[in-house]
Structures are given as structure tokens and as C-alpha cells.
Design a protein around this motif. Sequence first.
Motif, PDB file in Angstrom:
ATOM      1  N   PHE A 279       0.847  -1.185   0.000  1.00 58.63           N
ATOM      2  CA  PHE A 279       0.000   0.000   0.000  1.00 58.63           C
ATOM      3  C   PHE A 279       0.884   1.236   0.000  1.00 58.63           C
ATOM      4  CE2 PHE A 279      -3.246  -2.980   1.423  1.00 58.63           C
ATOM      5  CZ  PHE A 279      -4.302  -2.588   0.590  1.00 58.63           C
ATOM      6  N   GLY A 280       0.793   1.977  -1.107  1.00 58.27           N
ATOM      7  CA  GLY A 280       1.383   3.292  -1.169  1.00 58.27           C
ATOM      8  C   GLY A 280       2.790   3.398  -1.715  1.00 58.27           C
ATOM      9  N   THR A 281       3.144   4.652  -1.995  1.00 56.68           N
ATOM     10  CA  THR A 281       4.475   5.036  -2.421  1.00 56.68           C
ATOM     11  C   THR A 281       4.792   6.350  -1.731  1.00 56.68           C
ATOM     12  OG1 THR A 281       5.907   5.444  -4.349  1.00 56.68           O
ATOM     13  CG2 THR A 281       3.646   6.265  -4.484  1.00 56.68           C
ATOM     14  N   GLN A 282       6.058   6.580  -1.434  1.00 55.81           N
ATOM     15  CA  GLN A 282       6.429   7.789  -0.689  1.00 55.81           C
ATOM     16  C   GLN A 282       7.812   8.261  -1.072  1.00 55.81           C
ATOM     17  OE1 GLN A 282       6.206   6.517   3.387  1.00 55.81           O
ATOM     18  NE2 GLN A 282       8.185   5.518   3.340  1.00 55.81           N
ATOM     19  N   ASN A 283       8.042   9.531  -0.759  1.00 50.93           N
ATOM     20  CA  ASN A 283       9.325  10.171  -1.074  1.00 50.93           C
ATOM     21  C   ASN A 283       9.671  10.033  -2.546  1.00 50.93           C
ATOM     22  OD1 ASN A 283       9.685   9.196   2.023  1.00 50.93           O
ATOM     23  ND2 ASN A 283      10.592  11.198   1.630  1.00 50.93           N
ATOM     24  N   ASN A 284       8.662  10.175  -3.384  1.00 58.81           N
ATOM     25  CA  ASN A 284       8.869  10.080  -4.826  1.00 58.81           C
ATOM     26  C   ASN A 284       9.568  11.339  -5.313  1.00 58.81           C
ATOM     27  OD1 ASN A 284       6.274   8.576  -4.007  1.00 58.81           O
ATOM     28  ND2 ASN A 284       6.920   7.611  -5.902  1.00 58.81           N
ATOM     29  N   CYS A 285      10.794  11.166  -5.767  1.00 58.49           N
ATOM     30  CA  CYS A 285      11.642  12.301  -6.115  1.00 58.49           C
ATOM     31  C   CYS A 285      11.579  12.549  -7.621  1.00 58.49           C
ATOM     32  CB  CYS A 285      13.057  12.053  -5.613  1.00 58.49           C
ATOM     33  SG  CYS A 285      14.012  13.573  -5.455  1.00 58.49           S
ATOM     34  N   ALA A 286      12.621  12.212  -8.354  1.00 56.59           N
ATOM     35  CA  ALA A 286      12.608  12.435  -9.800  1.00 56.59           C
ATOM     36  C   ALA A 286      11.933  11.263 -10.499  1.00 56.59           C
ATOM     37  CB  ALA A 286      14.029  12.644 -10.310  1.00 56.59           C
ATOM     38  N   GLY A 287      11.982  11.260 -11.806  1.00 55.98           N
ATOM     39  CA  GLY A 287      11.332  10.208 -12.572  1.00 55.98           C
ATOM     40  C   GLY A 287      11.601  10.381 -14.049  1.00 55.98           C
ATOM     41  N   GLY A 288      10.769   9.749 -14.861  1.00 54.09           N
ATOM     42  CA  GLY A 288      10.925   9.853 -16.299  1.00 54.09           C
ATOM     43  C   GLY A 288       9.679   9.374 -17.009  1.00 54.09           C
ATOM     44  N   VAL A 289       9.485   9.895 -18.221  1.00 56.30           N
ATOM     45  CA  VAL A 289       8.408   9.433 -19.093  1.00 56.30           C
ATOM     46  C   VAL A 289       8.992   8.359 -20.001  1.00 56.30           C
ATOM     47  CG1 VAL A 289       6.709  10.085 -20.837  1.00 56.30           C
ATOM     48  CG2 VAL A 289       7.353  11.723 -19.045  1.00 56.30           C
ATOM     49  N   THR A 290       8.401   7.182 -20.000  1.00 56.37           N
ATOM     50  CA  THR A 290       8.925   6.092 -20.820  1.00 56.37           C
ATOM     51  C   THR A 290       8.530   6.283 -22.285  1.00 56.37           C
ATOM     52  OG1 THR A 290       6.976   4.673 -20.605  1.00 56.37           O
ATOM     53  CG2 THR A 290       8.635   4.532 -18.850  1.00 56.37           C
ATOM     54  N   PRO A 291       9.262   5.652 -23.212  1.00 53.62           N
ATOM     55  CA  PRO A 291       8.887   5.729 -24.628  1.00 53.62           C
ATOM     56  C   PRO A 291       7.524   5.110 -24.916  1.00 53.62           C
ATOM     57  CG  PRO A 291      11.171   5.013 -24.385  1.00 53.62           C
ATOM     58  CD  PRO A 291      10.565   4.978 -23.020  1.00 53.62           C
ATOM     59  N   TRP A 292       6.986   4.328 -23.971  1.00 54.08           N
ATOM     60  CA  TRP A 292       5.669   3.730 -24.191  1.00 54.08           C
ATOM     61  C   TRP A 292       4.558   4.498 -23.475  1.00 54.08           C
ATOM     62  CZ3 TRP A 292       9.918   1.254 -22.157  1.00 54.08           C
ATOM     63  CH2 TRP A 292       9.925   0.970 -20.798  1.00 54.08           C
TER      64      TRP A 292
ATOM     65  N   THR B 124       4.293   5.712 -20.151  1.00 59.38           N
ATOM     66  CA  THR B 124       4.031   5.601 -18.717  1.00 59.38           C
ATOM     67  C   THR B 124       5.052   6.442 -17.961  1.00 59.38           C
ATOM     68  OG1 THR B 124       5.428   3.635 -18.448  1.00 59.38           O
ATOM     69  CG2 THR B 124       3.098   3.260 -19.016  1.00 59.38           C
ATOM     70  N   ILE B 125       4.914   6.448 -16.636  1.00 62.24           N
ATOM     71  CA  ILE B 125       5.800   7.248 -15.790  1.00 62.24           C
ATOM     72  C   ILE B 125       6.574   6.329 -14.860  1.00 62.24           C
ATOM     73  CG2 ILE B 125       5.896   8.971 -13.942  1.00 62.24           C
ATOM     74  CD1 ILE B 125       5.128  10.186 -16.605  1.00 62.24           C
ATOM     75  N   LEU B 126       7.889   6.524 -14.794  1.00 65.86           N
ATOM     76  CA  LEU B 126       8.718   5.867 -13.787  1.00 65.86           C
ATOM     77  C   LEU B 126       9.065   6.896 -12.716  1.00 65.86           C
ATOM     78  CD1 LEU B 126      11.193   3.770 -15.959  1.00 65.86           C
ATOM     79  CD2 LEU B 126       9.024   3.060 -14.953  1.00 65.86           C
ATOM     80  N   SER B 127       8.854   6.517 -11.459  1.00 68.17           N
ATOM     81  CA  SER B 127       9.063   7.431 -10.339  1.00 68.17           C
ATOM     82  C   SER B 127       9.920   6.747  -9.289  1.00 68.17           C
ATOM     83  CB  SER B 127       7.694   7.829  -9.746  1.00 68.17           C
ATOM     84  OG  SER B 127       7.841   8.549  -8.550  1.00 68.17           O
ATOM     85  N   GLY B 128      10.880   7.486  -8.716  1.00 61.87           N
ATOM     86  CA  GLY B 128      11.814   6.904  -7.761  1.00 61.87           C
ATOM     87  C   GLY B 128      11.424   7.180  -6.317  1.00 61.87           C
ATOM     88  N   GLU B 129      11.415   6.136  -5.498  1.00 60.51           N
ATOM     89  CA  GLU B 129      11.195   6.296  -4.060  1.00 60.51           C
ATOM     90  C   GLU B 129      12.550   6.563  -3.405  1.00 60.51           C
ATOM     91  OE1 GLU B 129       7.328   3.494  -3.227  1.00 60.51           O
ATOM     92  OE2 GLU B 129       9.291   2.512  -3.225  1.00 60.51           O
ATOM     93  N   GLU B 130      12.681   7.734  -2.785  1.00 63.18           N
ATOM     94  CA  GLU B 130      13.994   8.157  -2.317  1.00 63.18           C
ATOM     95  C   GLU B 130      14.154   8.036  -0.799  1.00 63.18           C
ATOM     96  OE1 GLU B 130      17.050  11.890  -3.123  1.00 63.18           O
ATOM     97  OE2 GLU B 130      14.942  12.266  -2.746  1.00 63.18           O
TER      98      GLU B 130
END
Length: 685
Positions: free
Chosen positions: A262-275, A277-283
Motif C-alpha cells: 500500500f502506497g508510495t512515498q518520497n517520490n523524487c525524480a522520474g521519467g516518461v517512458t517511450p511507451w 508511462t511514468i517511472l518514479s523513484g522512491e527516495e
Amino acid sequence: MPSRPDSGRVVPLPLLSNHSARRASATCKYRCGNACAHEAPNTSDNGYFGDIVESVLDRRGALKAGGVLALAVGGAAALSGTAAAAAPPAAAGGPVVPGTDFAPVAPNKEDRVTIPEGYEQGIVIRWGDPLVEGAPEFDFHGQTAEAQEKQFGYNNDFAGLVPLDGEGRRGLLVVNHEYTTESHMFSNYDEDNPTEQQVRISWAAHGLSVVYVEKDRAKGLVPKPSEYNRRITLNTEFEVRGPAAGSDHLKTSADPTGTKVFGTQNNCAGGVTPWGTILSGEENFHQYFGHSELITDPVAAKRYERYAVGTGETDRKWERFDKRWDVSQEPNEAHRFGWIVEIDPNDPESTPIKHTALGRFKHEGATIKIADDGRVVAYSGDDERFDYIYKYVSNGRFKPGKSAHARRHNSALLDDGTLYVAKFSGNSPPEEIDGTGKLPADGHFDGTGEWLKLASGTESFVPGFTADEVYVFTRLAADELGATKMDRPEDIEPNPVNGRIYCALTNNSNRGSEGNAAPDEANPRVGNKHGHILEFDDDTTGTEFRWNLLLVCGDPNDPGTYFGGFDKSQVSPISCPDNVTFDRFGNLWITTDGNELGSNDGLFAVPVDGPERGKVKQFLTVPVGAETCGPVVLDDLITVNVQHPGEDAEDAQHPTSHWPDGGDSQPRPSVAVVWRQDGGEIGRR
């Protein structure tokens, strides 16, 4: 009104040298648990450049000709496609690189967003603005968890824009909400005795927001009601995928399968994938978990220590309301954070994913490059003093397109591949790296590097570690292989024009201090408080790369700074680079976090090729106490996330900023947008 530089000519910019720009105490406390006030958790004794430089110099003649192995002694000029980089710097007043043709904004301490002459600005969305159906208007003094679940979340870091049409008029703006600053969110906050309602509001203020937006000539970018709009919070269910899914290290009493979080936190930077979607980093997840001192097993205790999981009560006291935040009661819950998560904004009903194949550490983010053979390569930095740079290479091949089928296929590529960590070698004799930032005799901080294989599927390449242990305790596995300790590697992005990879290393005040790693050619300054930008040419799916430092940041008048060889009297001062992105011309755009030169943080543009390589120009600054995050740079507009404005205040009752609403209002983290007054392209006149 935009700020008005003295002229359109690039001139040396004044520094506010009599002011300490150290991060506000509230930022340090709530964002990263005062990480800089503690010893760095990496106590490994990895090999440094001084140990290996002689062997590197001996190997140089033996490197294979052609491809990434053909290292020319000339350093930066040897990077593929960078012949122009070695050209003499342009004279002042020469042609301006497309995308950077604007009058730079001067450093300042104003409580507003300052922008170049000829540009307009607006606010896209603010903390608490209604987002999904049924959301009430924001009421600072009447917040509820139920309302926050439907409103735009708190501190906004990364932003990515996923287009919904070929013209880019409509899109989905996806924004991370990194952390909460309860002392500034609530006027009656008692840090020793938070209420359950305040805690639940904070849970709802974390995560991500998906915002449907449309371009508007008069307002830049406007959010609209839509079925796409979505909040993802600490109450949202995530699917755990990849080789560590179901691991015993991920099982809890709430999830005995180890496949659901359940959940995600401390999401810092990320990226838009070529397909799409969004990739987001938990820091900085470590600070939310407490009571690691009660763990008696020495192996488990070492694992918590390496990830800096806290002892005693946490600052936020969440463990009083849910045992998941107490590792003495739920020993594996902390292991379920620190991953790369994937969000599909195109499908509001989709279940977000935590990808274990990309390893677990304090991910700044993850960005994708498609290799020539179609495999997917993901780059990620571990944002901690003396931690590492990683990449992941898929086994399967990318399928072009953004249909639901293509998105599912390409997402699965992130669950089956090989994880690597970087080891850097310098070109110069150790005695030439004296810790001041002075360039070595060859005129460049540069060298070669090797990607060390950590794990692939169920196979571990680290002695003494199972594959599960490599993925869940990636830092310890990387220590074992002798990866190179870096100065807080943050955002890493591939340049879509020249193909090279760029990494922001924000700072490391402990570099070279007693008991810590000495300067080396990739991290060349003692007490590195201004950071630098690393550029490397990677054999994308292979194991070798070449690198150089594009920028060694700070005051241009400081001899220990470097701006790609460009005339330092003609650049904007820059300190503490954080996020990076690119415009369509391949220019690098950099946001800063914690400017140590006395000015507000900002957004900067810099060409990376040609005679203006290294010519840094400041495009905007953000208000007092704020950090510049998540830049989106399009032909006709730019957005930045203005995170934690006014966080240098003591608390919510004594605000130092009233941005964005002015008057006596409370500051609110927001997304700002900037566009040309005449509707023209950014950075072109």
C-alpha cells in the motif's frame, strides 16, 4: 511581471556572497530526516582512483579500437559526436545556440518566480486544488484526509507530460509529491503529539497526481476536469513485480505474499517512458520508519543501518497510528519502499507497479534509453553522499507504440534483465587531483568506467548474496563489488540528440573529510558544496563507458569551477544541480536544490556541443525557501515544480513566503508555467 536583466547581452552576473544558502532546517528534517547531520551510511572501503589509475593508464593502449572501447587521450573531445566540444569558446556576442536565446535572469532573493524579459508566467495547479470528482476547495484551516485524497498533493518534485494528441495540445501532467512538512501544513501542529487526522492527511498528501491539461495561449497550461485525473497516495495498492516479488524479505503481516504494497512515498525524480508511462523513484523512505535499535539480529541490523533506517521514534510519529512504520513490529515493511514505481496515466483503473529488478536504494528516479538492438536501458542514481550510479538492461526488446498492449509488453521488460553498478577510473595521475577543483594537466576531468554486474533474474553475481538479497539490499551488494562512491548522484537522463548520458551530482560536503573518501577525478573537490554535472558515453547494453565532467559548479570567479571550457566571465553562477532535462536541440536544462551561493534556486540552460558548450544561462528563479524541480521543456512552454516555498520559516504561523497567492496567504507548493509573450518558441528570438 518578469524580471528585467540590464540588457539582452550575456554579462557576468553578481553573486549574493554575504548570505548562507544552506537548506532550511525544516527541509532537512522533513525531506531526508537530517541526512547531512549524520554520518553517511556507506562505510565500505571501496577502491578509489588512486588504487587503480596506474592500471588504467597501462591499459589505455590495449583498449580495443572502435566503439566505446576506443578511448582517445583527449578526454571530453573523445566522446562520440563531440568533435565540436573541443572547439575554442565562442566570443561574447557571437551567435546564440537555438533554445538558449534569452536574457539571463540575475541571482536574487525575491519571493516570486522571476523570468526573462518577453515571457509570461502562470500557475497550473497548487497544493490542495480540487483534482478528482467530489473534491472540495482547499481550506488551509479545515483540511481533512478525505479531501486531500481528492486534491493535488503536497511538495511536488518530478513532473512528466504525456501527450494525448499528435499536436501536443492535450496531455496528462503527472507529478510526484515527495514529502510532507507538517509544521508548515498545519497551523496547530505539535510535533510531539500529532493528531491522527493530521497523520492521515499527510498519508494522502504523498504519492502522485495525474492531471489532465490543455494548452492555452493566454494561460500557458490549464488543468481541466477529466476521467484521467487521479490521486495515488500512501493508501493506494501497488503490485510488486520482478525477480524479488514474493521474496521472504518483502512479506508482512498485512501482505504475507510479498506481492502487494500500500502506497508510495518520497517520490523524487522520474521519467516518461517511450511507451507513455511514468517511472518514479522512491527516495528518502528511511526517515518514516523507526525503532531499528530494537532489532537484535546483526545481519538485519546492518541492513537497516546501510539504509539509514531510524532508531527510536520517528519525527512524524506515524508508528503511533499504524505499526507498519515500526520495524520492530513489521521488520520487512521498510524493505517495501525504495523501488522504482511505474504509473500508467492512460488507464485510471490500472494498478501501479513496483519493479524489483531495478534494485532497491534511494532512487532519485529512472530514465529510459532504447538501445540499437531494441533492448530497454534504465539509468538511476542513489541520492546519498558516497553512493552509486546504476543501470539496468532488459533481456527483451522494445515494441514501438503506446497502445495498451504495447504498454503492457514494454512494462514487463523492466522485470527481466540485468542490474549493474558503476565503477569509475580517472585518466590523470592521482597527484593532479588536489581537491581544489583545479583541472589536471590534460585539461579535463575524464576517464573510463565499467558496469559491474549485480544480478540477472534469479542469478546473483555478488559473492555471498542471493539474487533476492541483491535486489532488496542493493546498496550492500554494490559495496561488495567495489562500486565508486559518488557525490549524491541525482537525476540521470539520456540526451535525445547526441545520445550521451548526463547525471547531476548535487553536492557532498563530507568529501575528503576525516574518515571519508578522498577526492577523485569524478568527484574532484574537497567539501564539494556546489556539485557537478557528469557526462558519459555509454556502450548502452555493454559494460564499458567513457566519461567527463561537463560542469564543476559554483561561483565562476572561483578557480575551482569549470564550465565545459567556456569563458567563465560569460556564464550564470550555478550551485547544487538536481534535475536535468533537454530541449529539442539537445541543450541541457538544469534545476537546482539548495543553492550555496546565496540566491534562490533556479532553472538553467546550457549547450553541450559546439562553441557554446558550457555556457550556462539562468532562465528563472523560484521564490524564497523553494526548490526548483521537475522541469518540462517544450518548444512553446516550460513548467517547473516549485517545491516547499517558504520552508525557511519557523512554522505555518510565521510564513516567510506568500507565493503563489500573495497577500498574507500561506505558501503552497505549485506547478508554474512560463511561455513567450508573443507565442513564439522558447529560447528563440
